[in-house]
Design a protein around this motif. Sequence first.
Motif, PDB file in Angstrom:
ATOM      1  N   ALA A 284       0.656  -1.001   0.371  1.00  0.00           N
ATOM      2  CA  ALA A 284      -0.182  -0.043  -0.071  1.00  0.00           C
ATOM      3  C   ALA A 284       1.125   1.548  -0.142  1.00  0.00           C
ATOM      4  O   ALA A 284       1.931   1.496   1.161  1.00  0.00           O
ATOM      5  CB  ALA A 284      -1.041  -0.097   1.106  1.00  0.00           C
ATOM      6  N   PRO A 285       0.591   2.132  -1.162  1.00  0.00           N
ATOM      7  CA  PRO A 285       1.806   2.979  -1.264  1.00  0.00           C
ATOM      8  C   PRO A 285       1.584   4.359   0.067  1.00  0.00           C
ATOM      9  O   PRO A 285       2.155   4.818   0.246  1.00  0.00           O
ATOM     10  CB  PRO A 285       0.759   3.913  -1.788  1.00  0.00           C
ATOM     11  N   PHE A 286       0.490   4.000   1.042  1.00  0.00           N
ATOM     12  CA  PHE A 286       0.107   5.420   1.855  1.00  0.00           C
ATOM     13  C   PHE A 286       0.391   4.195   3.233  1.00  0.00           C
ATOM     14  O   PHE A 286      -0.052   5.452   4.487  1.00  0.00           O
ATOM     15  CB  PHE A 286      -0.638   6.360   1.907  1.00  0.00           C
TER      16      PHE A 286
ATOM     17  N   ALA B  11       6.046   9.464  -4.659  1.00  0.00           N
ATOM     18  CA  ALA B  11       6.578   7.735  -4.929  1.00  0.00           C
ATOM     19  C   ALA B  11       6.036   7.227  -5.770  1.00  0.00           C
ATOM     20  O   ALA B  11       5.531   6.521  -5.848  1.00  0.00           O
ATOM     21  CB  ALA B  11       7.459   7.235  -4.333  1.00  0.00           C
ATOM     22  N   SER B  12       4.521   7.309  -5.623  1.00  0.00           N
ATOM     23  CA  SER B  12       3.377   7.566  -5.757  1.00  0.00           C
ATOM     24  C   SER B  12       3.307   7.453  -7.322  1.00  0.00           C
ATOM     25  O   SER B  12       3.000   8.355  -7.773  1.00  0.00           O
ATOM     26  CB  SER B  12       2.066   8.030  -5.221  1.00  0.00           C
ATOM     27  N   VAL B  13       2.657   5.968  -8.526  1.00  0.00           N
ATOM     28  CA  VAL B  13       2.790   6.170  -9.224  1.00  0.00           C
ATOM     29  C   VAL B  13       1.298   6.381  -9.381  1.00  0.00           C
ATOM     30  O   VAL B  13       0.560   7.209 -11.196  1.00  0.00           O
ATOM     31  CB  VAL B  13       2.805   5.022 -10.481  1.00  0.00           C
ATOM     32  N   ASP B  14       0.328   6.407  -8.576  1.00  0.00           N
ATOM     33  CA  ASP B  14      -1.030   6.746  -8.838  1.00  0.00           C
ATOM     34  C   ASP B  14      -1.342   8.119  -8.564  1.00  0.00           C
ATOM     35  O   ASP B  14      -2.654   8.909  -8.987  1.00  0.00           O
ATOM     36  CB  ASP B  14      -2.242   6.121  -7.507  1.00  0.00           C
TER      37      ASP B  14
ATOM     38  N   PRO C  69      -0.014  11.417 -10.574  1.00  0.00           N
ATOM     39  CA  PRO C  69       1.037  12.264 -11.232  1.00  0.00           C
ATOM     40  C   PRO C  69       0.517  13.658 -11.100  1.00  0.00           C
ATOM     41  O   PRO C  69       1.320  14.743 -11.535  1.00  0.00           O
ATOM     42  CB  PRO C  69       0.549  11.437 -12.532  1.00  0.00           C
ATOM     43  N   ASN C  70      -1.110  14.672 -10.762  1.00  0.00           N
ATOM     44  CA  ASN C  70      -1.156  15.390 -11.003  1.00  0.00           C
ATOM     45  C   ASN C  70      -1.591  15.808  -8.949  1.00  0.00           C
ATOM     46  O   ASN C  70      -2.149  17.181  -9.364  1.00  0.00           O
ATOM     47  CB  ASN C  70      -2.127  15.957 -11.544  1.00  0.00           C
ATOM     48  N   LEU C  71      -0.423  14.875  -8.167  1.00  0.00           N
ATOM     49  CA  LEU C  71      -0.390  15.956  -7.242  1.00  0.00           C
ATOM     50  C   LEU C  71       0.866  16.257  -6.531  1.00  0.00           C
ATOM     51  O   LEU C  71       1.681  15.209  -6.787  1.00  0.00           O
ATOM     52  CB  LEU C  71      -1.732  14.617  -6.711  1.00  0.00           C
ATOM     53  N   VAL C  72       1.049  16.993  -5.823  1.00  0.00           N
ATOM     54  CA  VAL C  72       2.476  16.478  -4.841  1.00  0.00           C
ATOM     55  C   VAL C  72       1.491  17.609  -3.626  1.00  0.00           C
ATOM     56  O   VAL C  72       1.249  18.168  -3.238  1.00  0.00           O
ATOM     57  CB  VAL C  72       3.912  18.297  -5.988  1.00  0.00           C
ATOM     58  N   VAL C  73       3.022  17.837  -2.948  1.00  0.00           N
ATOM     59  CA  VAL C  73       2.906  17.370  -1.597  1.00  0.00           C
ATOM     60  C   VAL C  73       4.432  18.604  -1.404  1.00  0.00           C
ATOM     61  O   VAL C  73       5.190  18.076  -1.382  1.00  0.00           O
ATOM     62  CB  VAL C  73       3.062  16.700  -0.680  1.00  0.00           C
ATOM     63  N   TYR C  74       4.082  19.689  -0.105  1.00  0.00           N
ATOM     64  CA  TYR C  74       5.140  21.173  -0.133  1.00  0.00           C
ATOM     65  C   TYR C  74       4.969  20.550   1.441  1.00  0.00           C
ATOM     66  O   TYR C  74       4.129  21.219   1.848  1.00  0.00           O
ATOM     67  CB  TYR C  74       4.579  22.196  -0.981  1.00  0.00           C
TER      68      TYR C  74
END
Length: 452
Positions: free
Chosen positions: A207-209, A244-247, A249-254
Amino acid sequence: MNPSMLCDDLPAADDPMDDWLFLSHKSVEFLSDTTSLQETGDKGKLKSKLVSVWNSVKYGWSLKQKTKFSKSSPLILLGKSYELKDEANKERFRRSFASLLWLTYRRGFPQLAGSSLTTDSGWGCVLRTGQMLLARGLLTHLMPPGWMWSVWYRAVKDDLDLPHHADCTDCKSNMRCRYQSLGSLYDRPLEAMHRKVVSWFADHPKAPFGIHRLVELGASSGKKAGDWYGPSIVAHILQKAVAASVDLPNLVVYVAQDCTIYLQDVRGLCERPPPHSWKSVIILVPVRLGGQDLNPSYISCVKKLLELQCCIGIIGGRPKHSLFFVGFQDDQLLYLDPHYCQLTVNVTKENFPLESFHCKYPRKMPFSRMDPSCTIGFYASGQQELELLCTNVNEVVSTSAEGYPMFIFSEGESWKDEEHSSSPVHRVTYIQRSSDLKRVSTSSSMDEFVLL
């Protein structure tokens, strides 16, 4: 869903408080399960189960939990206000709260790498609240505005003219009929996405998270399974997990550095070459709002942040007792509590049960009990939303305690050696008050923050 499991009827009009009784059927299942120790031959499982029981008792979980809400004051839940004296508003609050993802201690999952642990009971609460903060951001990112978990409530809008069956004399008040008539047509795609998001937080190494992945990513910060994770370190772990998640692609965390949001860095993460649009962004701001106790002058600022539509919640609480704050009423914070140990759910099964991932019973605590170490989350879906976020949030924090902002926005960029560092940089900055500088110990929270 049986409404009686959510709350009691409203008291008489002259009663200033509203008693809501929340009772989860999982609570009964949990207690009965601990007494049927079929694994008595396995000392490890027995020990894990006893530890789970102890932590549930230690952190105050019981079969019957009452929370009182005033009918005379608005209740704020993540940017929305509810007047509980109005039945429609009270119902909307129930629906909205029950739709939040609730991620708690679990037991019986595969062993965590480098340990023999099969439960995070007693040490993983900050990781769980971090999961809840990220989950709120993901649902905001992936679901339409105003989405609610439709398994419990099938009516999407109160003014929707629901189709009904000719042989159903009371169709509009019959939840089962609503489920049959509307659910299969409208909710299936959304429910599939909801279920997919839940699976991303499963207690499984893939699970990615999930807890396994977060513990793995925490190793670069010197953490391992069984350690206590501070809210600042968890923010950086979530950033790495989403990257690192491939699911997504249109989201980033800062993650803000030294209580500063560097807008050039944020825009650099979000910008995409034409003709693509900007990426959405989750902004996490680790802060410390005072010394050993929350600075009282920051309370109004925290309230104003929770009133903003762009705020997705706050993780914090007491040292080693983290909570996920989602709203408030008067001087009481509304929160989701991860300190309830449940059995691990196998999300690989088709139509796996979702009930244990949603909480029916909100809890409150005084602002005075909130630990000053916390991480605040925001979400912006695009460039215009990001600029609006900056304007609204900056307006709130610029008027915070004693003229010192809770955190600041900078048009510049962070130091490159910090930006590309493999692990978060933790420095303590001092702001001079009166004529002397005072260091405030952060050892109780096992994390370092900018001290305001």
